[in-house]
Design an enzyme around this catalytic site. Structure first.
Site, short mmCIF file in Angstrom:
data_model
loop_
_atom_site.label_atom_id
_atom_site.label_comp_id
_atom_site.label_asym_id
_atom_site.label_seq_id
_atom_site.Cartn_x
_atom_site.Cartn_y
_atom_site.Cartn_z
N ASN A 9 -25.31 21.55 -29.11
CA ASN A 9 -24.89 20.56 -28.11
C ASN A 9 -26.13 20.20 -27.29
O ASN A 9 -26.53 20.94 -26.40
CB ASN A 9 -23.80 21.18 -27.22
CG ASN A 9 -23.37 20.24 -26.11
OD1 ASN A 9 -23.77 19.07 -26.09
ND2 ASN A 9 -22.59 20.74 -25.17
N LYS A 11 -26.53 17.86 -25.21
CA LYS A 11 -26.23 17.29 -23.89
C LYS A 11 -27.11 16.06 -23.65
O LYS A 11 -27.39 15.33 -24.61
CB LYS A 11 -26.38 18.36 -22.81
CG LYS A 11 -25.61 19.64 -23.17
CD LYS A 11 -25.53 20.64 -22.07
CE LYS A 11 -24.77 21.86 -22.56
NZ LYS A 11 -24.54 22.86 -21.55
N HIS A 92 -15.30 19.79 -22.93
CA HIS A 92 -16.42 20.61 -22.47
C HIS A 92 -16.34 20.73 -20.95
O HIS A 92 -15.95 19.79 -20.25
CB HIS A 92 -17.75 19.95 -22.89
CG HIS A 92 -18.91 20.86 -22.64
ND1 HIS A 92 -19.46 21.03 -21.40
CD2 HIS A 92 -19.59 21.69 -23.48
CE1 HIS A 92 -20.44 21.93 -21.48
NE2 HIS A 92 -20.54 22.34 -22.74
N GLU A 94 -18.44 20.58 -18.68
CA GLU A 94 -19.18 19.58 -17.90
C GLU A 94 -18.39 18.28 -17.80
O GLU A 94 -18.45 17.58 -16.79
CB GLU A 94 -20.58 19.37 -18.52
CG GLU A 94 -21.47 20.58 -18.24
CD GLU A 94 -22.51 20.86 -19.31
OE1 GLU A 94 -22.84 19.97 -20.10
OE2 GLU A 94 -23.01 22.01 -19.34
N GLU A 164 -15.89 28.89 -24.03
CA GLU A 164 -17.15 28.82 -23.28
C GLU A 164 -16.89 29.17 -21.81
O GLU A 164 -16.52 28.29 -21.02
CB GLU A 164 -17.73 27.41 -23.35
CG GLU A 164 -18.10 26.95 -24.74
CD GLU A 164 -19.17 25.88 -24.70
OE1 GLU A 164 -20.25 26.13 -25.24
OE2 GLU A 164 -18.94 24.83 -24.09
N GLY A 170 -25.49 27.85 -19.59
CA GLY A 170 -26.77 27.44 -19.01
C GLY A 170 -27.28 28.38 -17.93
O GLY A 170 -28.22 28.04 -17.21
N SER A 209 -24.99 30.48 -23.20
CA SER A 209 -26.26 31.23 -23.21
C SER A 209 -26.48 32.05 -24.48
O SER A 209 -27.07 33.13 -24.42
CB SER A 209 -26.39 32.10 -21.96
OG SER A 209 -26.39 31.29 -20.80
P1 PGA Z 1 -25.86 26.90 -23.23
O1 PGA Z 1 -24.77 25.71 -23.33
O2 PGA Z 1 -26.03 27.46 -24.61
O3 PGA Z 1 -27.11 26.21 -22.71
O4 PGA Z 1 -25.32 27.91 -22.27
C1 PGA Z 1 -23.63 25.84 -24.14
C2 PGA Z 1 -22.73 24.64 -23.97
O5 PGA Z 1 -22.62 24.12 -22.85
O6 PGA Z 1 -22.09 24.18 -24.94
#
Ligand code: PGA
Length: 246
Positions: A9, A11, A92, A94, A164, A170, A209
């Site tokens: 992903n 983003k 997601h 976000e 998640e 993140g 992460s």
């Molecule tokens: P990350 O993001 O691996 O940077 O924690 C995962 C995601 O948001 O799908």
């Protein structure tokens, strides 16, 4: 056996030059691996370009549930299908938090995917305060009931779930394998309760992460069928290293 999926992903990251560098590196180092399906969830403007490269499944990070019309800035499933994008992320965290996408709106997206026979990864996860109160299982059940578990069994082959935990996205903080096993087994139980044996075939990914140091222990959890990877997918070398961690 359920298929393993490793999904990048990106983003809102990477310029066109950086995407080209990513592809060059990927193509140089990629070894065919039948065990793991690699997927790229790229920014919308790169989808057509990337979906012409046939080594990898390319999907969108977002979609609007209607087919066409006056929805400035949005993209529909038929448009994605017309450039051979293969799937989309729904729910997601976000999108839920920054763009205020509600359970009801996510349900519309799920229904649109079913109507158009378009695959999707449905994301769910609790925030830190819910985890600290140990309310995460009822919270996740409510989240899945609200937008997903009305899905008709005939559409189950379109579905992948990604767990998640928001507190791990993140942040560099990963859920430990006990926490991951507990949630994945719980989601599996809900799927089997709702769909019987077919529910046992739905892939469940972990995201939050994941990196080259922790991937092996996460991917060896019994109900983890792969990962949804943000930061560690931005370099082709680390993404490919993750692919070899299964
Ligand atoms: P990350 O993001 O691996 O940077 O924690 C995962 C995601 O948001 O799908």
């Amino acid at each position: 056996m359920r298929k393993k999926i490793l999904a990048a992903n990106w983003k809102m990251n990477l310029s066109a030059d950086e995407v080209q560098d990513w592809l060059t590196q990927f193509q140089a180092d990629f070894c065919e691996n039948d065990l793991v399906e690699l997927r790229l969830y790229a920014p919308a403007l790169y989808l057509q370009w990337l979906s012409g490269k046939n080594t990898i499944h390319v999907g969108a990070q977002n979609v609007y549930p209607l087919e066409s019309g006056a929805f400035t800035g949005e993209i529909s499933i038929p448009q994605l299908q017309s450039i051979e994008a293969k799937s989309v992320l729904i729910g997601h965290s976000e999108r839920r938090s920054i763009f205020q996408e509600s359970d009801a709106f996510l349900k519309e997206k799920v229904d649109a995917c079913c109507q158009h026979e378009f695959s999707f990864i449905f994301c769910c996860g609790e925030d830190l305060s819910i985890r600290q109160k140990q309310d995460h299982l009822p919270f996740l059940e409510a989240q899945l009931n609200a937008s997903l578990l009305h899905l008709n069994k005939i559409h189950l082959s379109l579905l992948t779930i990604a767990y998640e935990p928001i507190w791990a996205i993140g942040t560099g903080e990963t859920a430990n394998t006990d926490q991951i096993n507990e949630v994945h087994a719980f989601i599996r139980k809900l799927l089997v309760q709702n769909y019987g044996d077919r529910g046992a075939q739905v892939p469940i990914l972990y995201g939050g992460s994941v990196n080259t140091n922790n991937a092996q222990s996460i991917f060896s959890c019994p109900d983890v069928d792969g990962g949804l990877i943000g930061g560690a997918s931005l370099k082709a070398s680390s993404f490919l290293e993750l692919a070899s961690s299964f």
